[in-house]
Design a protein around this motif. Structure first.
Motif, PDB file in Angstrom:
ATOM      1  N   LEU A  18     -15.530 127.058  60.877  1.00  0.00           N
ATOM      2  CA  LEU A  18     -16.449 126.204  60.337  1.00  0.00           C
ATOM      3  C   LEU A  18     -16.833 126.750  59.162  1.00  0.00           C
ATOM      4  CD1 LEU A  18     -18.423 124.036  60.011  1.00  0.00           C
ATOM      5  CD2 LEU A  18     -20.270 125.128  61.174  1.00  0.00           C
ATOM      6  N   LEU A  19     -16.779 128.646  59.803  1.00  0.00           N
ATOM      7  CA  LEU A  19     -16.909 129.608  58.489  1.00  0.00           C
ATOM      8  C   LEU A  19     -15.680 129.235  57.456  1.00  0.00           C
ATOM      9  CD1 LEU A  19     -19.161 131.530  57.290  1.00  0.00           C
ATOM     10  CD2 LEU A  19     -17.956 132.939  58.794  1.00  0.00           C
ATOM     11  N   LEU A  20     -14.725 129.281  57.989  1.00  0.00           N
ATOM     12  CA  LEU A  20     -13.761 129.434  57.471  1.00  0.00           C
ATOM     13  C   LEU A  20     -13.380 128.284  56.353  1.00  0.00           C
ATOM     14  CD1 LEU A  20     -10.880 131.279  60.189  1.00  0.00           C
ATOM     15  CD2 LEU A  20     -12.480 132.158  58.104  1.00  0.00           C
ATOM     16  N   ILE A  21     -13.635 127.081  57.303  1.00  0.00           N
ATOM     17  CA  ILE A  21     -13.707 125.775  56.824  1.00  0.00           C
ATOM     18  C   ILE A  21     -14.538 125.606  55.485  1.00  0.00           C
ATOM     19  CG2 ILE A  21     -14.142 123.439  56.656  1.00  0.00           C
ATOM     20  CD1 ILE A  21     -13.341 123.213  59.525  1.00  0.00           C
ATOM     21  N   VAL A  22     -15.823 126.356  55.028  1.00  0.00           N
ATOM     22  CA  VAL A  22     -16.676 126.068  54.086  1.00  0.00           C
ATOM     23  C   VAL A  22     -16.401 127.494  53.226  1.00  0.00           C
ATOM     24  CG1 VAL A  22     -19.023 127.236  52.917  1.00  0.00           C
ATOM     25  CG2 VAL A  22     -19.117 125.994  55.602  1.00  0.00           C
ATOM     26  N   VAL A  23     -15.816 129.025  53.416  1.00  0.00           N
ATOM     27  CA  VAL A  23     -15.093 129.810  52.238  1.00  0.00           C
ATOM     28  C   VAL A  23     -13.790 128.879  51.812  1.00  0.00           C
ATOM     29  CG1 VAL A  23     -14.192 131.350  52.409  1.00  0.00           C
ATOM     30  CG2 VAL A  23     -15.936 131.449  54.133  1.00  0.00           C
ATOM     31  N   SER A  24     -13.093 128.290  52.717  1.00  0.00           N
ATOM     32  CA  SER A  24     -12.502 127.339  52.061  1.00  0.00           C
ATOM     33  C   SER A  24     -12.733 126.489  51.201  1.00  0.00           C
ATOM     34  CB  SER A  24     -11.018 126.791  52.999  1.00  0.00           C
ATOM     35  OG  SER A  24     -10.291 127.825  54.159  1.00  0.00           O
ATOM     36  N   VAL A  25     -13.580 125.737  51.108  1.00  0.00           N
ATOM     37  CA  VAL A  25     -13.848 124.993  49.734  1.00  0.00           C
ATOM     38  C   VAL A  25     -14.716 125.138  48.813  1.00  0.00           C
ATOM     39  CG1 VAL A  25     -15.759 122.338  50.221  1.00  0.00           C
ATOM     40  CG2 VAL A  25     -14.594 122.729  51.640  1.00  0.00           C
ATOM     41  N   ALA A  26     -15.310 126.356  49.658  1.00  0.00           N
ATOM     42  CA  ALA A  26     -16.300 127.375  48.720  1.00  0.00           C
ATOM     43  C   ALA A  26     -15.028 128.221  46.973  1.00  0.00           C
ATOM     44  CB  ALA A  26     -16.903 128.506  48.671  1.00  0.00           C
ATOM     45  N   VAL A  27     -14.095 128.296  48.450  1.00  0.00           N
ATOM     46  CA  VAL A  27     -12.669 129.218  47.149  1.00  0.00           C
ATOM     47  C   VAL A  27     -12.169 128.077  46.250  1.00  0.00           C
ATOM     48  CG1 VAL A  27     -10.987 130.174  47.213  1.00  0.00           C
ATOM     49  CG2 VAL A  27     -12.510 131.090  48.652  1.00  0.00           C
ATOM     50  N   SER A  28     -11.932 126.638  46.332  1.00  0.00           N
ATOM     51  CA  SER A  28     -11.653 125.457  45.217  1.00  0.00           C
ATOM     52  C   SER A  28     -12.221 124.709  44.871  1.00  0.00           C
ATOM     53  CB  SER A  28     -10.821 124.922  47.263  1.00  0.00           C
ATOM     54  OG  SER A  28     -10.273 125.021  47.936  1.00  0.00           O
ATOM     55  N   CYS A  29     -13.255 124.890  45.656  1.00  0.00           N
ATOM     56  CA  CYS A  29     -14.849 125.152  43.898  1.00  0.00           C
ATOM     57  C   CYS A  29     -15.148 125.337  42.814  1.00  0.00           C
ATOM     58  CB  CYS A  29     -15.963 124.305  44.350  1.00  0.00           C
ATOM     59  SG  CYS A  29     -15.873 123.043  46.031  1.00  0.00           S
ATOM     60  N   ALA A  30     -14.542 127.484  42.921  1.00  0.00           N
ATOM     61  CA  ALA A  30     -15.078 127.738  42.506  1.00  0.00           C
ATOM     62  C   ALA A  30     -13.631 127.982  41.724  1.00  0.00           C
ATOM     63  CB  ALA A  30     -14.667 129.114  42.876  1.00  0.00           C
ATOM     64  N   ALA A  31     -12.814 127.693  41.752  1.00  0.00           N
ATOM     65  CA  ALA A  31     -11.451 127.209  41.109  1.00  0.00           C
ATOM     66  C   ALA A  31     -11.349 125.939  40.155  1.00  0.00           C
ATOM     67  CB  ALA A  31     -10.237 127.394  41.843  1.00  0.00           C
ATOM     68  N   TYR A  32     -11.460 125.440  40.352  1.00  0.00           N
ATOM     69  CA  TYR A  32     -12.000 123.534  40.201  1.00  0.00           C
ATOM     70  C   TYR A  32     -12.891 123.910  38.923  1.00  0.00           C
ATOM     71  CZ  TYR A  32     -12.134 118.876  39.623  1.00  0.00           C
ATOM     72  OH  TYR A  32     -11.646 117.889  39.338  1.00  0.00           O
ATOM     73  N   ALA A  33     -14.488 124.929  38.767  1.00  0.00           N
ATOM     74  CA  ALA A  33     -14.885 124.402  38.125  1.00  0.00           C
ATOM     75  C   ALA A  33     -14.447 125.762  37.270  1.00  0.00           C
ATOM     76  CB  ALA A  33     -16.636 126.053  38.917  1.00  0.00           C
ATOM     77  N   LEU A  34     -13.827 126.666  37.325  1.00  0.00           N
ATOM     78  CA  LEU A  34     -13.407 127.980  36.539  1.00  0.00           C
ATOM     79  C   LEU A  34     -12.023 127.106  35.628  1.00  0.00           C
ATOM     80  CD1 LEU A  34     -12.617 130.792  38.693  1.00  0.00           C
ATOM     81  CD2 LEU A  34     -13.745 131.001  36.587  1.00  0.00           C
ATOM     82  N   VAL A  35     -11.424 126.337  35.761  1.00  0.00           N
ATOM     83  CA  VAL A  35     -10.528 125.583  34.468  1.00  0.00           C
ATOM     84  C   VAL A  35     -11.168 124.693  34.432  1.00  0.00           C
ATOM     85  CG1 VAL A  35      -8.970 123.227  35.318  1.00  0.00           C
ATOM     86  CG2 VAL A  35      -8.666 125.036  36.630  1.00  0.00           C
ATOM     87  N   GLY A  36     -12.815 124.059  34.305  1.00  0.00           N
ATOM     88  CA  GLY A  36     -13.253 123.127  33.735  1.00  0.00           C
ATOM     89  C   GLY A  36     -13.737 124.080  32.436  1.00  0.00           C
ATOM     90  N   LEU A  37     -14.386 125.281  33.022  1.00  0.00           N
ATOM     91  CA  LEU A  37     -15.028 126.085  32.002  1.00  0.00           C
ATOM     92  C   LEU A  37     -13.813 126.474  31.475  1.00  0.00           C
ATOM     93  CD1 LEU A  37     -17.022 128.027  34.464  1.00  0.00           C
ATOM     94  CD2 LEU A  37     -17.652 126.489  32.605  1.00  0.00           C
ATOM     95  N   ALA A  38     -12.190 126.646  31.581  1.00  0.00           N
ATOM     96  CA  ALA A  38     -11.903 127.397  30.475  1.00  0.00           C
ATOM     97  C   ALA A  38     -10.558 126.053  29.576  1.00  0.00           C
ATOM     98  CB  ALA A  38     -10.548 128.214  31.785  1.00  0.00           C
ATOM     99  N   VAL A  39     -11.166 124.721  30.091  1.00  0.00           N
ATOM    100  CA  VAL A  39     -10.975 124.239  29.402  1.00  0.00           C
ATOM    101  C   VAL A  39     -11.325 123.314  28.013  1.00  0.00           C
ATOM    102  CG1 VAL A  39      -9.225 121.683  29.237  1.00  0.00           C
ATOM    103  CG2 VAL A  39      -8.813 123.198  30.936  1.00  0.00           C
ATOM    104  N   ASP A  40     -12.767 122.741  28.370  1.00  0.00           N
ATOM    105  CA  ASP A  40     -13.998 122.365  28.476  1.00  0.00           C
ATOM    106  C   ASP A  40     -15.182 123.160  27.950  1.00  0.00           C
ATOM    107  OD1 ASP A  40     -12.173 119.844  28.194  1.00  0.00           O
ATOM    108  OD2 ASP A  40     -12.670 119.526  30.406  1.00  0.00           O
TER     109      ASP A  40
END
Length: 464
Positions: A18-40
């Protein structure tokens, strides 16, 4: 037989999962946010929807595992979810550049794949039941591999006839066919391995099989060449034959099978090169992608991918700051090049390490499970992931000719995602039995007898 009694009882480690699942999703969300900040210059509008959807799917599968496979490997799902999430991030980044909506479709395909994985865990409570369907799996696998050849149903895409038209969408049946084929190989080899490994003449230090025992590998070779001939699908034929040779070696531990398999592979490549123009083109592109006659045609995609990865260098241009969209089919065939440009060699290597961990957990499951069928099934599934990653990454980086396969869990495509999550589900099912503690034995009671398929001469009994 030696009986070892220990008071150790392994936990299910579902909390760790469960802890690793939360960490995995958090890393994906952080990368998703970085894309938005860099492009828009702002957080993506769909950040909560994508992140919440991915987390909800991961938690739902986690709950199913707690109920249906409580002792399953706790690392498989988080690693698969993280690779899937990284793929979603890169597909979203390409959506912003090309004004498409592939990321939303990919999330829908992810939902279908994870739901199918959960359903498989609920329905299939013991992987050994699949052994009763050995030859049924063979028929199903061959039918799925040959479906694209049916007139009116199969579709030819970029020279390869590997898709079928379902009306509302297209589907690549080979992604499910390879799973059925692995089930058949495991069921067949667990019965025939003694004959294949112990009988035969010894030549130059190698124990060669008898001529009549060569039948299975010759059938696999003919089938793989048939796929290459009629469907023009170099990737699937290579994957199909490679899985069989790898499982044959695991079953028999005979190097001679590897030698014979490599010999047949080289022979098949030479035949294909002489007979098929598209194979010759791919070899030419591989040998000299910068040939002026090819660079504006067959090798354009490969060259653009190489330029992108060269631009990324060691640390990459940064998420959202490269130009991966100028590579044709960057979200599917060449998503490795897209990641290499924006994450650099270090980021791409990190993704490959994630695949390495996934394969390692699969092979560890194969070592830990007692029954021979389970060992071969887990090893075959792990090798299917390893071979596919090697073939795709090797083709994009120029190590081997391009084959047209897609990276499991990472690239865009519903067929690939569904097949990959089903592979993860089967590995979870086998690992549940491999890690499940034995029934406790009361003091003075006789130790449980070994089953005919148990290859471990030492019986270990764990007490709660």
């Amino acid at each position: 037989m030696t009986t070892v009694v220990t008071a150790f009882s392994p936990g299910t480690r579902r909390g760790f999962e469960l802890l690793l699942i939360v960490v995995s999703v958090a890393v994906s969300c952080a990368a998703y946010a970085l894309v938005g900040l860099a492009v828009d210059g702002m957080l993506p509008v769909r950040l909560l929807a994508i992140g919440g959807g991915l987390l909800g799917l991961g938690l739902a599968l986690h709950v199913v595992i707690r109920v249906a496979a409580p002792y399953a490997d706790p690392v498989l799902v988080p690693i698969a979810l993280l690779i899937n999430g990284i793929g979603l991030v890169m597909i979203h980044r390409l959506d912003l550049a090309e004004d498409t909506s592939f990321a939303v479709r990919q999330l829908g395909a992810t939902a279908i794949g994870i739901v199918a994985a959960g359903a498989l865990l609920v329905v299939l409570r013991d992987h050994r039941r699949l052994r009763a369907y050995t030859y049924t799996a063979m028929v199903v696998g061959l039918v799925l591999l040959l479906l694209p050849l049916v007139p009116g149903l199969g579709q030819e895409v970029r020279g390869a006839r590997i898709w079928i038209d379902l009306g509302v969408t297209t589907f690549q049946p080979a992604e499910l066919g390879k799973i059925a084929v692995v089930v058949f190989f495991a069921g067949y080899l667990v019965v025939a391995r003694d004959t294949l490994s112990l009988v035969g003449p010894k030549v130059l230090g190698l124990r060669l099989p008898r001529a009549r025992d060569l039948g299975p590998i010759l059938v696999a070779w003919v089938a793989s060449v048939g796929i290459l001939v009629f469907e023009r699908d170099l990737g699937t034929s290579l994957l199909f034959f490679g899985i069989f040779v790898a499982m044959l070696y695991v079953a028999t531990e005979r190097v001679s099978w590897i030698v014979i398999g490599l010999g047949l592979f080289v022979a098949g490549c030479l035949v294909a090169y002489e007979l098929f123009g598209h194979v010759r083109n791919r070899v030419r592109v591989w040998l000299d992608p910068f040939d002026p006659e090819l660079v504006t045609g067959p090798s354009y995609q490969v060259v653009q991918g190489m330029y992108g990865m060269a631009d990324g260098g060691l640390l990459g241009t940064g998420l959202g700051r490269g130009s991966p969209d100028i590579v044709p089919f960057a979200e599917s065939d060449f998503i490795v090049a897209s990641l290499g440009e924006e994450l650099g060699l270090a980021g791409l290597f990190a993704v490959l390490v994630l695949y390495g961990i996934l394969v390692q957990r699969g092979l560890r499951t194969a070592i830990g499970v007692r029954d021979g069928f389970g060992k071969l099934l887990a090893a075959g599934l792990a090798f299917s992931i390893a071979l596919q990653v090697f073939v795709v990454a090797g083709g994009v980086t120029g190590l081997i000719p391009l084959t047209g396969l897609t990276m499991p869990l990472l690239a865009y495509g519903g067929s690939s995602l569904l097949g990959s999550w089903l592979v993860v589900a089967l590995l979870l099912r086998v690992s549940d039995l491999a890690r499940r503690p034995d029934l406790p034995v009361r003091p003075g009671a006789p130790a449980p007898a070994l089953s005919p398929q148990d290859e471990n001469p030492t019986q270990v009994v764990r007490l709660p």
